[in-house]
Design a protein around this motif. Sequence first.
Motif, PDB file in Angstrom:
ATOM      1  N   LEU A 265       0.977  -1.586  -0.063  1.00 32.76           N
ATOM      2  CA  LEU A 265       0.189  -0.271  -0.292  1.00 32.76           C
ATOM      3  C   LEU A 265       0.997   1.626  -0.309  1.00 32.76           C
ATOM      4  O   LEU A 265       0.684   2.805  -0.547  1.00 32.76           O
ATOM      5  CB  LEU A 265      -0.410  -0.264   1.321  1.00 32.76           C
ATOM      6  N   ILE A 266       1.982   1.134  -0.103  1.00 37.78           N
ATOM      7  CA  ILE A 266       2.762   1.836   0.019  1.00 37.78           C
ATOM      8  C   ILE A 266       3.941   2.357  -0.648  1.00 37.78           C
ATOM      9  O   ILE A 266       3.993   3.083  -1.861  1.00 37.78           O
ATOM     10  CB  ILE A 266       3.555   2.641   1.890  1.00 37.78           C
ATOM     11  N   SER A 267       4.794   1.592  -0.946  1.00 35.52           N
ATOM     12  CA  SER A 267       5.500   1.317  -1.635  1.00 35.52           C
ATOM     13  C   SER A 267       5.538   1.986  -3.328  1.00 35.52           C
ATOM     14  O   SER A 267       5.847   2.440  -3.990  1.00 35.52           O
ATOM     15  CB  SER A 267       6.422  -0.538  -1.860  1.00 35.52           C
ATOM     16  N   PRO A 268       4.103   1.564  -4.095  1.00 37.68           N
ATOM     17  CA  PRO A 268       3.877   1.217  -5.126  1.00 37.68           C
ATOM     18  C   PRO A 268       3.701   3.356  -5.791  1.00 37.68           C
ATOM     19  O   PRO A 268       3.235   3.233  -6.765  1.00 37.68           O
ATOM     20  CB  PRO A 268       2.390   0.398  -5.496  1.00 37.68           C
ATOM     21  N   TYR A 269       2.760   3.504  -4.481  1.00 37.59           N
ATOM     22  CA  TYR A 269       2.491   5.017  -4.829  1.00 37.59           C
ATOM     23  C   TYR A 269       3.785   6.607  -4.183  1.00 37.59           C
ATOM     24  O   TYR A 269       3.766   7.463  -4.152  1.00 37.59           O
ATOM     25  CB  TYR A 269       1.467   5.313  -4.086  1.00 37.59           C
ATOM     26  N   ILE A 270       4.765   6.384  -3.989  1.00 40.74           N
ATOM     27  CA  ILE A 270       5.903   7.357  -3.484  1.00 40.74           C
ATOM     28  C   ILE A 270       7.468   7.686  -4.663  1.00 40.74           C
ATOM     29  O   ILE A 270       7.207   8.201  -4.090  1.00 40.74           O
ATOM     30  CB  ILE A 270       6.289   6.275  -1.932  1.00 40.74           C
ATOM     31  N   GLY A 271       7.329   6.717  -5.796  1.00 41.70           N
ATOM     32  CA  GLY A 271       8.134   7.611  -6.557  1.00 41.70           C
ATOM     33  C   GLY A 271       9.247   7.023  -6.860  1.00 41.70           C
ATOM     34  O   GLY A 271      10.212   6.769  -6.866  1.00 41.70           O
ATOM     35  N   GLU A 272       9.475   6.511  -5.266  1.00 44.05           N
ATOM     36  CA  GLU A 272      10.907   5.328  -5.714  1.00 44.05           C
ATOM     37  C   GLU A 272      10.403   4.172  -4.848  1.00 44.05           C
ATOM     38  O   GLU A 272      11.092   3.177  -3.617  1.00 44.05           O
ATOM     39  CB  GLU A 272      11.936   5.797  -4.082  1.00 44.05           C
ATOM     40  N   THR A 273      10.181   3.404  -5.665  1.00 46.51           N
ATOM     41  CA  THR A 273       9.711   1.697  -4.700  1.00 46.51           C
ATOM     42  C   THR A 273      10.682   1.267  -5.170  1.00 46.51           C
ATOM     43  O   THR A 273      10.954  -0.076  -3.525  1.00 46.51           O
ATOM     44  CB  THR A 273       8.715   1.205  -6.283  1.00 46.51           C
ATOM     45  N   ILE A 274      11.545   0.951  -5.911  1.00 48.04           N
ATOM     46  CA  ILE A 274      12.786  -0.156  -5.009  1.00 48.04           C
ATOM     47  C   ILE A 274      13.377   0.105  -4.207  1.00 48.04           C
ATOM     48  O   ILE A 274      13.412  -1.064  -2.830  1.00 48.04           O
ATOM     49  CB  ILE A 274      13.944   0.013  -7.208  1.00 48.04           C
ATOM     50  N   LYS A 275      14.420   1.563  -3.884  1.00 48.80           N
ATOM     51  CA  LYS A 275      14.642   1.689  -3.029  1.00 48.80           C
ATOM     52  C   LYS A 275      13.615   1.408  -1.159  1.00 48.80           C
ATOM     53  O   LYS A 275      14.242   0.998  -0.857  1.00 48.80           O
ATOM     54  CB  LYS A 275      15.011   3.321  -3.184  1.00 48.80           C
ATOM     55  N   HIS A 276      12.330   1.633  -1.342  1.00 46.50           N
ATOM     56  CA  HIS A 276      12.030   1.491  -0.839  1.00 46.50           C
ATOM     57  C   HIS A 276      11.046  -0.047   0.090  1.00 46.50           C
ATOM     58  O   HIS A 276      11.349  -0.218   1.134  1.00 46.50           O
ATOM     59  CB  HIS A 276      10.394   1.396  -0.532  1.00 46.50           C
ATOM     60  N   ARG A 277      11.672  -0.798  -1.033  1.00 44.57           N
ATOM     61  CA  ARG A 277      11.138  -2.267  -1.154  1.00 44.57           C
ATOM     62  C   ARG A 277      12.429  -3.219  -0.060  1.00 44.57           C
ATOM     63  O   ARG A 277      13.005  -3.922   0.506  1.00 44.57           O
ATOM     64  CB  ARG A 277      10.865  -2.616  -2.346  1.00 44.57           C
ATOM     65  N   VAL A 278      13.555  -2.506  -0.924  1.00 49.25           N
ATOM     66  CA  VAL A 278      14.289  -3.140  -0.082  1.00 49.25           C
ATOM     67  C   VAL A 278      14.663  -2.427   1.124  1.00 49.25           C
ATOM     68  O   VAL A 278      15.361  -3.667   2.074  1.00 49.25           O
ATOM     69  CB  VAL A 278      16.030  -2.353  -1.574  1.00 49.25           C
ATOM     70  N   SER A 279      14.419  -1.492   1.594  1.00 48.28           N
ATOM     71  CA  SER A 279      14.810  -0.894   2.612  1.00 48.28           C
ATOM     72  C   SER A 279      13.432  -1.926   3.317  1.00 48.28           C
ATOM     73  O   SER A 279      14.441  -2.200   5.238  1.00 48.28           O
ATOM     74  CB  SER A 279      13.990   0.352   3.590  1.00 48.28           C
TER      75      SER A 279
END
Length: 322
Positions: free
Chosen positions: A94-108
Amino acid sequence: MILTFGLILSMGYEVLKITSLGSRSLLHIASAIMFMNLNIGIYASYFKKIKRSIIYYLAAAIFIPLLLFLTSSLKAELSLSIIEFAAVCISWLLISPYIGETIKHRVSLIIYLCIVVGNAETDLWQTEKWILIIFDILPVIYYFILLLILIERFITMFQSVVNSSLLDGLTGLYNRKAISTRIKQCVEKGECAIVFTDIDNFKELNDTLGHHAGDAALKTVAEILQEETDDIGFPGRYGGEELIAVIDDKDTISRIEEWAENFRSRVERESNVTLSIGFSIYRYGLTPEKLLEQADLSMYSAKRTGKNKIVEYKDGLDTGSI
């Protein structure tokens, strides 16, 4: 506000962890709350409103495992681990796909999951020193990635604020204020030509086909102007359907009428509108305001003597002769 609170919690969590002041259950709770606040804060930096679904799912992720724990269905540490795992899943969906930095966020998120696993007390972590070293480094990597996401977001927001003060919202060209500044700079430099353009029959286009058609035509002409002024000048929207080019390239100024004709013919070929164009070349003693006025008079002369043409400013061309 949410992000600040999350950062304070994260610092408090690390203090508890380093000083060993808190029980493992307290560390789990602090970690989960810190994680949720940080991720909601990141989401809030992209959107003014937080989706209710995110709040609902995060609330469920907290209260369902706690309810199971209170009814003695689960052990405390297992309940709290489920909270952390559920929070990661919700952030992933619900957060990663919408913040514009999906890859970095999912790595975190993956790193955070590894941290959760590393917080478990097992003989393996205690006997293998290299694994302990990795788990000690993971929080640093986690916070570093979050910091990168936030820095990139703040840079984007800053650029947006700067652009909104310099650029026209519809065409992406420089606005009237920025154009006026550029004209003054060119005049001080001593090499400047101003090309003033007006879209012919623009009001009729809006009245017959609608404002969306007028906007589309304006954008098309603006794109062509931007391409034609690349590396030689400064394109802008002066107001309404009036566009302007401030040319400061010496070679282009020497053949400015040829350049203007090329621009006019491109617009005629590539769009459904034509242009009336006037231009004026800087001469010693002219003020920025006078140079702009001359180009404006030339453009109106082109408009009132047939349209779809180019007129150069010459002495004697004034309001009376137009």
